[in-house]
Design an enzyme around this catalytic site. Structure first.
Site, PDB file in Angstrom:
ATOM      1  N   GLU A 116       8.457   0.603  11.499  1.00  6.89           N
ATOM      2  CA  GLU A 116       9.706   1.361  11.313  1.00  6.89           C
ATOM      3  C   GLU A 116       9.289   2.819  11.282  1.00  6.89           C
ATOM      4  OE1 GLU A 116      12.437  -0.038   8.350  1.00  6.89           O
ATOM      5  OE2 GLU A 116      11.640  -2.056   8.441  1.00  6.89           O
TER       6      GLU A 116
ATOM      7  N   GLU B 243      10.649  15.774  15.123  1.00 11.22           N
ATOM      8  CA  GLU B 243      11.065  15.383  13.778  1.00 11.22           C
ATOM      9  C   GLU B 243      10.410  16.320  12.766  1.00 11.22           C
ATOM     10  OE1 GLU B 243       9.408  11.825  11.945  1.00 11.22           O
ATOM     11  OE2 GLU B 243      11.381  11.269  11.194  1.00 11.22           O
TER      12      GLU B 243
ATOM     13  N   LYS C   9       0.872  -1.192   0.000  1.00 10.92           N
ATOM     14  CA  LYS C   9       0.000   0.000   0.000  1.00 10.92           C
ATOM     15  C   LYS C   9       0.899   1.230   0.000  1.00 10.92           C
ATOM     16  CE  LYS C   9      -1.972   2.948   2.094  1.00 10.92           C
ATOM     17  NZ  LYS C   9      -1.641   4.346   1.752  1.00 10.92           N
TER      18      LYS C   9
ATOM     19  N   CYS D 276      14.406   9.215   7.118  1.00  8.33           N
ATOM     20  CA  CYS D 276      14.157   8.896   8.529  1.00  8.33           C
ATOM     21  C   CYS D 276      15.446   8.916   9.354  1.00  8.33           C
ATOM     22  CB  CYS D 276      13.462   7.554   8.645  1.00  8.33           C
ATOM     23  SG  CYS D 276      14.371   6.233   7.832  1.00  8.33           S
TER      24      CYS D 276
HETATM   25  P1  NAD Z   1       2.694   8.449   7.560  1.00 13.54           P
HETATM   26  O1  NAD Z   1       2.724   7.787   8.862  1.00 13.54           O
HETATM   27  O2  NAD Z   1       1.887   9.680   7.399  1.00 13.54           O
HETATM   28  O3  NAD Z   1       2.207   7.471   6.399  1.00 13.54           O
HETATM   29  C1  NAD Z   1       2.835   6.225   6.199  1.00 13.54           C
HETATM   30  C2  NAD Z   1       1.878   5.301   5.523  1.00 13.54           C
HETATM   31  O4  NAD Z   1       0.843   4.969   6.443  1.00 13.54           O
HETATM   32  C3  NAD Z   1       1.178   5.865   4.281  1.00 13.54           C
HETATM   33  O5  NAD Z   1       1.110   4.869   3.276  1.00 13.54           O
HETATM   34  C4  NAD Z   1      -0.211   6.179   4.784  1.00 13.54           C
HETATM   35  O6  NAD Z   1      -1.180   6.111   3.773  1.00 13.54           O
HETATM   36  C5  NAD Z   1      -0.412   5.075   5.802  1.00 13.54           C
HETATM   37  N1  NAD Z   1      -1.417   5.316   6.827  1.00 13.54           N
HETATM   38  C6  NAD Z   1      -1.765   6.490   7.406  1.00 13.54           C
HETATM   39  N2  NAD Z   1      -2.724   6.295   8.316  1.00 13.54           N
HETATM   40  C7  NAD Z   1      -2.994   4.970   8.330  1.00 13.54           C
HETATM   41  C8  NAD Z   1      -3.878   4.156   9.065  1.00 13.54           C
HETATM   42  N3  NAD Z   1      -4.719   4.661   9.986  1.00 13.54           N
HETATM   43  N4  NAD Z   1      -3.889   2.830   8.824  1.00 13.54           N
HETATM   44  C9  NAD Z   1      -3.042   2.297   7.898  1.00 13.54           C
HETATM   45  N5  NAD Z   1      -2.191   3.025   7.172  1.00 13.54           N
HETATM   46  C10 NAD Z   1      -2.157   4.352   7.385  1.00 13.54           C
HETATM   47  O7  NAD Z   1       4.235   8.671   7.233  1.00 13.54           O
HETATM   48  P2  NAD Z   1       4.842   9.434   6.033  1.00 13.54           P
HETATM   49  O8  NAD Z   1       4.552  10.885   6.290  1.00 13.54           O
HETATM   50  O9  NAD Z   1       4.421   8.800   4.762  1.00 13.54           O
HETATM   51  O10 NAD Z   1       6.399   9.152   6.219  1.00 13.54           O
HETATM   52  C11 NAD Z   1       7.181   9.926   7.028  1.00 13.54           C
HETATM   53  C12 NAD Z   1       7.470   9.216   8.318  1.00 13.54           C
HETATM   54  O11 NAD Z   1       7.974   7.919   8.058  1.00 13.54           O
HETATM   55  C13 NAD Z   1       8.553   9.929   9.101  1.00 13.54           C
HETATM   56  O12 NAD Z   1       8.231   9.922  10.461  1.00 13.54           O
HETATM   57  C14 NAD Z   1       9.779   9.086   8.838  1.00 13.54           C
HETATM   58  O13 NAD Z   1      10.774   9.193   9.825  1.00 13.54           O
HETATM   59  C15 NAD Z   1       9.189   7.719   8.776  1.00 13.54           C
HETATM   60  N6  NAD Z   1      10.069   6.805   8.031  1.00 13.54           N
HETATM   61  C16 NAD Z   1      10.709   5.815   8.731  1.00 13.54           C
HETATM   62  C17 NAD Z   1      11.567   4.951   8.073  1.00 13.54           C
HETATM   63  C18 NAD Z   1      12.284   3.844   8.821  1.00 13.54           C
HETATM   64  O14 NAD Z   1      12.848   2.963   8.178  1.00 13.54           O
HETATM   65  N7  NAD Z   1      12.275   3.848  10.126  1.00 13.54           N
HETATM   66  C19 NAD Z   1      11.771   5.079   6.685  1.00 13.54           C
HETATM   67  C20 NAD Z   1      11.098   6.092   6.016  1.00 13.54           C
HETATM   68  C21 NAD Z   1      10.237   6.952   6.704  1.00 13.54           C
END
Ligand code: NAD
Length: 495
Positions: free
Chosen positions: A260, A396, A186, A294
């Site tokens: 993650e 962050e 997704k 991240c």
């Molecule tokens: P986000 O949490 O807004 O979205 C991530 C994903 O979750 C998207 O596909 C979104 O559609 C989905 N999502 C949102 N609400 C949901 C729900 N209720 N149920 C299921 N899925 C849902 O994150 P983002 O803004 O896309 O990414 C940025 C964040 O991700 C930052 O905090 C970054 O640090 C983190 N990140 C972590 C890593 C790692 O490996 N630790 C890698 C990349 C990004």
């Protein structure tokens, strides 16, 4: 836009609705969502999104495909992954274009980072498919032999972030499939173009249901998938709030979950550091992918003896960074992903300036030229003399904003570094082995970079965040469950 960019044949990739892949079929009819380009805020295309019934159909097809896929040999599963790698490599320029237009990632970043990471993940997990692991231990009874088997969960849901939609997606997809699970991917609603395109390229390669690509909003489509009783395991890369939501939504089913999440990663620069090395990597760590990484090094703790020189050189690097059209080869930094995120980043910058959270040393002003004011561009921004408890040094931001905090000693730096709810990555620049080793021992994070930022090895040495940055396992192992098998024999085992 230059004529060459206007006439680029790859715009045709966006003429059609980018599809979902459900039950082996490419779905383009029904509801769609706009693809709004970060570089100029124009709607440049659209991707298909499902209704509730389509999500149910996708999970049912995945469930049906799971036993046969798990029954293949690792060699057979690996061959599929290698085929996908070939196809991706043949379309590398298309992926560069789509991520540049969709989320503003410079084409060179996709070419030299996201693509090689994706291709090496497919090759690596193609090999790992033949060796899922397992071990045998002496259980202390000569009549009983033991062995463990690592087995797939079945239907695994992978929820992707927008900051590296291609490489995070391909890496996780390869691990899920290699482990013998079927994958429901997704992508983020902010970054669906490249993965939808990948779906269109590989639809015929895999048996129906083995790979599903479902677009759509997290709060609707993501949540429906997370809660679906036939999804056995959920893996998310995203923000902490989303992680908490997923834990809540899966708790009643005691579903396997891996998260993650985010970071606010400390970068310690000591007086004895090689300054060229420290400035070069710290700049890269702070501003790569417009700070939307991240593990980026977003708070730099600098020992006072070199503070002035280090900050002057970091500011010079920030100001000379080529910020521009992500489609151009010369661009080092593109725009940030979208309107909400742009607003969030400026909220932090404006608030830090108005409330005096340190001194603004670079950036911090909106672009006024035609190209960059048309898109969601944020300049590389540096705040100096930031107190460790300030908002910009604690939360962050996930943008090109870095804070500098002077420290007297390594001990003080470590105390500040660890005073956070996050524990994703960390690093130190020093020429002292003792200081490096002390930091490596005491930093509370899943990764410690010494005299570099970022590092290869994410496949061979996958990391899990400490504290709120992650939970639930790493690498291919997180997609496998362990079965211990005990056999009582009539003769002592081994005889
Ligand atoms: P986000 O949490 O807004 O979205 C991530 C994903 O979750 C998207 O596909 C979104 O559609 C989905 N999502 C949102 N609400 C949901 C729900 N209720 N149920 C299921 N899925 C849902 O994150 P983002 O803004 O896309 O990414 C940025 C964040 O991700 C930052 O905090 C970054 O640090 C983190 N990140 C972590 C890593 C790692 O490996 N630790 C890698 C990349 C990004």
């Amino acid at each position: 836009m230059s004529t060459a960019l206007l006439t680029d044949a790859r715009w045709a990739l966006l003429d059609q609705t980018l599809p979902m892949l459900v039950a082996g079929e490419l779905i383009t009819d029904g509801e769609t969502s706009d693809i709004t380009s970060s570089r100029d805020k124009r709607v440049v295309g659209r991707f298909a999104v499902p209704d509730e019934a389509m999500v149910d159909r996708a999970v049912a097809a995945a469930r049906e495909a799971a036993p046969e896929w798990a029954g293949l040999t690792g060699f057979e599963r690996g061959k599929y992954l290698l085929k996908i790698a070939d196809i991706m490599e043949n379309h590398a320029a298309d992926f560069e274009f789509l991520d540049a237009v969709d989320i503003g990632k410079p084409v060179t970043a996709v070419r030299y980072s996201d693509m090689p990471v994706s291709l090496s993940a497919l090759a690596y997990f193609a090999g790992r498919a033949q060796d899922l692991g397992g071990r045998s231990v002496d259980v202390g009874d000569p009549m009983v032999s033991h062995r463990s088997r690592l087995e797939p969960y079945g239907v695994v849901l992978e929820v992707l972030p927008w900051n590296g939609p291609l490489w995070t997606g391909v890496q996780r997809m390869a691990a899920i499939l290699a482990a013998g699970n079927v994958a429901i991917m997704k992508p983020s609603e902010l970054a669906s173009a490249s993965f939808s395109y990948l779906a269109s390229l590989v639809a015929d390669v895999l048996p129906p249901g083995v790979l599903t690509v479902i677009n759509g909003r997290g709060s609707r489509v993501g949540a429906q998938l997370v809660k679906h009783p036939d999804v056995a395991m959920v893996s998310l890369t995203g923000g902490i709030e989303t992680g908490v939501r997923v834990l809540q939504d899966t708790a009643s089913q005691v579903k396997r979950v891996s998260l993650e999440l985010g970071g606010k990663n400390p970068n310690i620069v000591l007086d004895d550091a090689d300054l060229d090395t420290a400035v070069m990597w710290s700049t890269m760590g702070a501003f790569s992918n417009s700070g939307q990484v991240c593990v980026c090094g977003s708070r730099i703790l600098v020992q006072r003896g070199i503070y002035d020189e280090f900050s002057a050189r970091l500011v010079a690097e920030a100001e000379s960074r080529e910020v521009g059209d992500p489609l151009l080869e010369s661009t080092a930094m593109g725009p940030v992903v979208g309107e909400d995120h742009y607003g969030k980043i400026w909220g932090y910058i404006d608030n830090a300036i108005s409330s005096g959270e340190g001194e603004l040393l670079a950036g911090g002003e909106r672009y006024s030229d035609d190209l960059r004011s048309a898109g969601w561009f944020v300049p590389p921004t540096v705040f100096g003399n930031v107190a460790p408890r300030c908002t910009i040094a604690r939360e962050e931001i996930f943008g090109p904003v870095v804070t500098l905090t002077p420290v007297d000693s390594l001990d003080e730096a470590l105390e500040i570094a660890n005073d956070t709810k996050y524990g994703l990555a960390s690093g130190i620049f020093t020429t002292s082995v003792d200081s490096a080793e002390k930091a490596a021992r005491e930093l509370q994070a899943g990764q410690v970079y010494i005299n570099q930022w970022f590092a290869p090895g994410g496949l061979q040495a996958p990391s899990q965040g400490y504290k709120t940055s992650g939970v639930g396992g790493v690498g291919m192992e997180k997609y496998l469950q362990t079965k211990n098998i005990f056999t009582r024999t009539s003769a002592p085992s081994g005889s």
